[in-house]
Design a protein around this motif. Structure first.
Motif, PDB file in Angstrom:
ATOM      1  N   THR A   4     105.788  -6.162  49.146  1.00 11.19           N
ATOM      2  CA  THR A   4     105.575  -7.367  49.939  1.00 11.19           C
ATOM      3  C   THR A   4     105.411  -6.991  51.411  1.00 11.19           C
ATOM      4  O   THR A   4     106.138  -6.144  51.933  1.00 11.19           O
ATOM      5  N   TYR A   5     104.450  -7.629  52.044  1.00  8.87           N
ATOM      6  CA  TYR A   5     104.142  -7.350  53.456  1.00  8.87           C
ATOM      7  C   TYR A   5     104.085  -8.667  54.234  1.00  8.87           C
ATOM      8  O   TYR A   5     104.040  -9.755  53.645  1.00  8.87           O
ATOM      9  N   ASP A   6     104.050  -8.537  55.537  1.00  4.74           N
ATOM     10  CA  ASP A   6     103.845  -9.719  56.384  1.00  4.74           C
ATOM     11  C   ASP A   6     102.382 -10.140  56.395  1.00  4.74           C
ATOM     12  O   ASP A   6     102.070 -11.315  56.589  1.00  4.74           O
ATOM     13  N   ALA A   7     101.491  -9.156  56.218  1.00 10.05           N
ATOM     14  CA  ALA A   7     100.057  -9.444  56.216  1.00 10.05           C
ATOM     15  C   ALA A   7      99.330  -8.382  55.418  1.00 10.05           C
ATOM     16  O   ALA A   7      99.749  -7.221  55.367  1.00 10.05           O
ATOM     17  N   THR A  24     100.482  -5.039  63.727  1.00  9.46           N
ATOM     18  CA  THR A  24     101.585  -4.073  63.697  1.00  9.46           C
ATOM     19  C   THR A  24     102.270  -3.984  65.057  1.00  9.46           C
ATOM     20  O   THR A  24     103.490  -3.834  65.136  1.00  9.46           O
ATOM     21  N   MET A  28     104.773  -6.728  62.719  1.00  6.51           N
ATOM     22  CA  MET A  28     104.565  -7.063  61.313  1.00  6.51           C
ATOM     23  C   MET A  28     104.369  -5.807  60.463  1.00  6.51           C
ATOM     24  O   MET A  28     103.822  -4.812  60.926  1.00  6.51           O
ATOM     25  N   ARG A  29     104.808  -5.913  59.210  1.00  7.71           N
ATOM     26  CA  ARG A  29     104.505  -4.886  58.216  1.00  7.71           C
ATOM     27  C   ARG A  29     103.191  -5.269  57.552  1.00  7.71           C
ATOM     28  O   ARG A  29     103.060  -6.356  56.979  1.00  7.71           O
ATOM     29  N   GLN A 108     104.096   0.909  60.966  1.00  9.28           N
ATOM     30  CA  GLN A 108     104.184  -0.368  60.266  1.00  9.28           C
ATOM     31  C   GLN A 108     102.960  -0.669  59.389  1.00  9.28           C
ATOM     32  O   GLN A 108     102.886  -1.745  58.794  1.00  9.28           O
ATOM     33  N   ASP A 122      98.471 -15.704  47.240  1.00  9.27           N
ATOM     34  CA  ASP A 122      99.184 -14.797  48.139  1.00  9.27           C
ATOM     35  C   ASP A 122      99.364 -13.404  47.541  1.00  9.27           C
ATOM     36  O   ASP A 122     100.143 -12.597  48.053  1.00  9.27           O
ATOM     37  N   ALA A 133     101.602 -11.178  50.387  1.00  9.80           N
ATOM     38  CA  ALA A 133     101.809 -11.467  51.811  1.00  9.80           C
ATOM     39  C   ALA A 133     101.488 -12.930  52.061  1.00  9.80           C
ATOM     40  O   ALA A 133     100.627 -13.510  51.382  1.00  9.80           O
ATOM     41  N   ARG A 135     100.028 -13.935  54.669  1.00  7.88           N
ATOM     42  CA  ARG A 135      98.772 -13.935  55.443  1.00  7.88           C
ATOM     43  C   ARG A 135      97.847 -12.877  54.857  1.00  7.88           C
ATOM     44  O   ARG A 135      98.206 -11.698  54.776  1.00  7.88           O
TER      45      ARG A 135
END
Length: 461
Positions: A4-7, A24, A28-29, A108, A122, A133, A135
């Motif tokens: 799982t990532y932020d974007a 990054t 964000m990861r 990141q 997602d 993610a 995003r």
């Protein structure tokens, strides 16, 4: 295996790496997925290799004109085609390595190699890995379109990608498609020494431009020995002992062109047909482009599309601006939109065409009162000094608001000099701002105040 990532960014073209850098840096990861070549179309099959070839072709052309400048080059000018291609490949490889080095050095950021497909709005599948993610940014680019023309499946044809892999110069190159990509290849290969024929379905070259621009470009190409066949409404192909026979069915000239090689330059299509967009519910238009709003957002919350795949710009600079709009809105608290972008582009024949805003025909169709001015490049000292006086400069303005609506320069340094008008339009400044500018002499841009002074009410067609 899952993560799982932020974007997540799909595609390492012009917009993807830059956005990865901003995201990054904001903490964000991020995962960036690329299934083929880093750098996208521009680095690998577009701007960088083709403009390297254009540069080699220009040198060959100028060398042949040496006597016009009082320079004796000694003997016949020849082109080492393999060396020309090797130089273009070097330009590409250096740029690609720089993009890879940049991405792998980002903290990141996780770089994944493989083909990403949606399994949910997602969630993406990349090989055996599932990534999620909130995003997701799609930057998947496009490729050459190959229309189902009669006989096309029975011949060997080139696209803008495969033509860059040639190691021998074609004897006779038939370019099917008389628009931007096709004309650039047509001129460069003619200057390398190939016989070239351009075949266009419509009644003139680059039909989206004004008629005077189209006609002037045709004359430029024909003066260099390029055959132009327009009105080719029934294009078809068949194998031939000397290569390929291309049926053209034009009003004038032979009904068939026999060439050793055929380049299909008939437009582009987005790389969206194998992303699983239906599983995410992402809307596309009838041509396969991802539908986006004025901020590049798709119909599904949390998904954006940048670059060639969204149909809102077909250039490196518009793709990069897509990134800028998204980053400004997400990270800077700004509100930037596509509608704020002033459209500009160039055709890199020699001399180039620089364009911004509306064509004269588009401005006339808008119904507003117009002012128009046109000056030949023979009036430009820089063009005279360089012995390159082909073409003209044209400005179209709104007679009531005194704002520029569009401009074109077909002439030496036109791709650079057009930026004075592009900047004026982007800043929403009146004509007087250009009229009272003091351009440097001797440059092409120094004629702009004169062009403004020459504005006259447009005559009815």
């Amino acid at each position: 295996m899952s993560a799982t990532y932020d974007a997540i960014i799909v595609g390492a073209g012009q917009a993807g790496p830059a956005l990865a850098g901003r995201l990054t840096a904001a903490g964000m990861r991020v995962a960036l997925v690329e299934r083929h070549l880093f750098g996208g179309t521009c680095v690998n099959t577009g701007c960088m290799p083709t403009k390297a070839l254009v540069a080699s072709a220009e040198v060959a052309h100028l060398a042949r004109r040496g006597a016009d400048y009082g320079v004796q080059v000694g003997g016949e000018v020849t082109v080492d085609f393999p060396k020309v291609m090797a130089r273009a490949h070097t330009v590409t490889m250096n740029a690609r390595r720089n993009v890879e080095r940049w991405l792998h050095g980002m903290e990141q950021l996780t770089v994944l190699r493989g083909h990403a497909r949606f399994v949910a709005p997602d969630t993406l599948q990349v090989g055996e890995m599932t990534i999620r993610a909130p995003r997701i940014f799609l930057n998947v680019g496009g490729r050459a379109a190959v229309p189902p023309l009669p006989g096309v499946d029975g011949i060997d044809y080139l696209t803008n990608t495969s033509i860059l892999q040639l190691d021998t110069l074609p004897r006779h190159l038939a370019v099917v498609g008389g628009s931007y990509i096709g004309l650039e290849f047509a001129q460069m290969f003619r200057r390398f020494g190939a016989q070239v024929t351009v075949i266009e379905r419509q009644s003139r070259l680059i039909a989206r431009e004004d008629e005077d621009v189209s006609q002037a470009i045709r004359e430029l190409l024909e003066a260099e020995g390029i055959a132009v066949r327009i009105g080719a409404e029934c294009i078809a192909f068949a194998p031939h002992a000397d290569g390929v026979a291309v049926k053209v069915d034009c009003r004038d000239g032979a009904p068939e062109v026999v060439a050793s090689h055929v380049l299909l330059a008939m437009g582009r299509r987005p790389n969206t047909d194998d992303l699983g967009l239906d599983r995410a519910g992402v809307a596309i238009d009838e041509r396969g482009y991802i539908t986006v709003d004025d901020t590049l957002a798709c119909n599904v919350p949390g998904i954006w599309a940048m670059g060639d795949c969204n149909g809102r710009g077909a250039f490196t600079h518009t793709a990069y601006n897509d990134f800028e709009i998204i980053a400004a809105n997400l990270l800077d608290g700004d509100h930037r939109t596509l509608s704020q972008r002033v459209p500009g582009y160039a055709l890199y024949i020699d001399p180039p065409l620089g364009r911004v805003g509306m064509t004269e025909a588009q401005a006339r169709a808008s119904g507003r009162p117009l002012l128009v001015s046109k000056r030949p490049m023979t009036r430009v000292g820089r063009a005279v000094e360089r012995g390159q006086t082909e073409g003209f400069m044209k400005l179209v303005a709104d007679a009531e608001t005194k704002r520029v609506l569009g401009a074109a320069i077909l002439g030496v340094s036109g791709d650079e000099a057009i930026h004075g008008v592009l900047d004026l339009m982007s800043a929403d400044q009146p004509l007087d701002a250009l009229r009272w500018a003091v351009p440097i002499h001797p440059t092409v841009s120094e004629l702009w105040p004169t062009v403004v002074l020459g504005l006259q009410p447009a005559e009815d067609d």
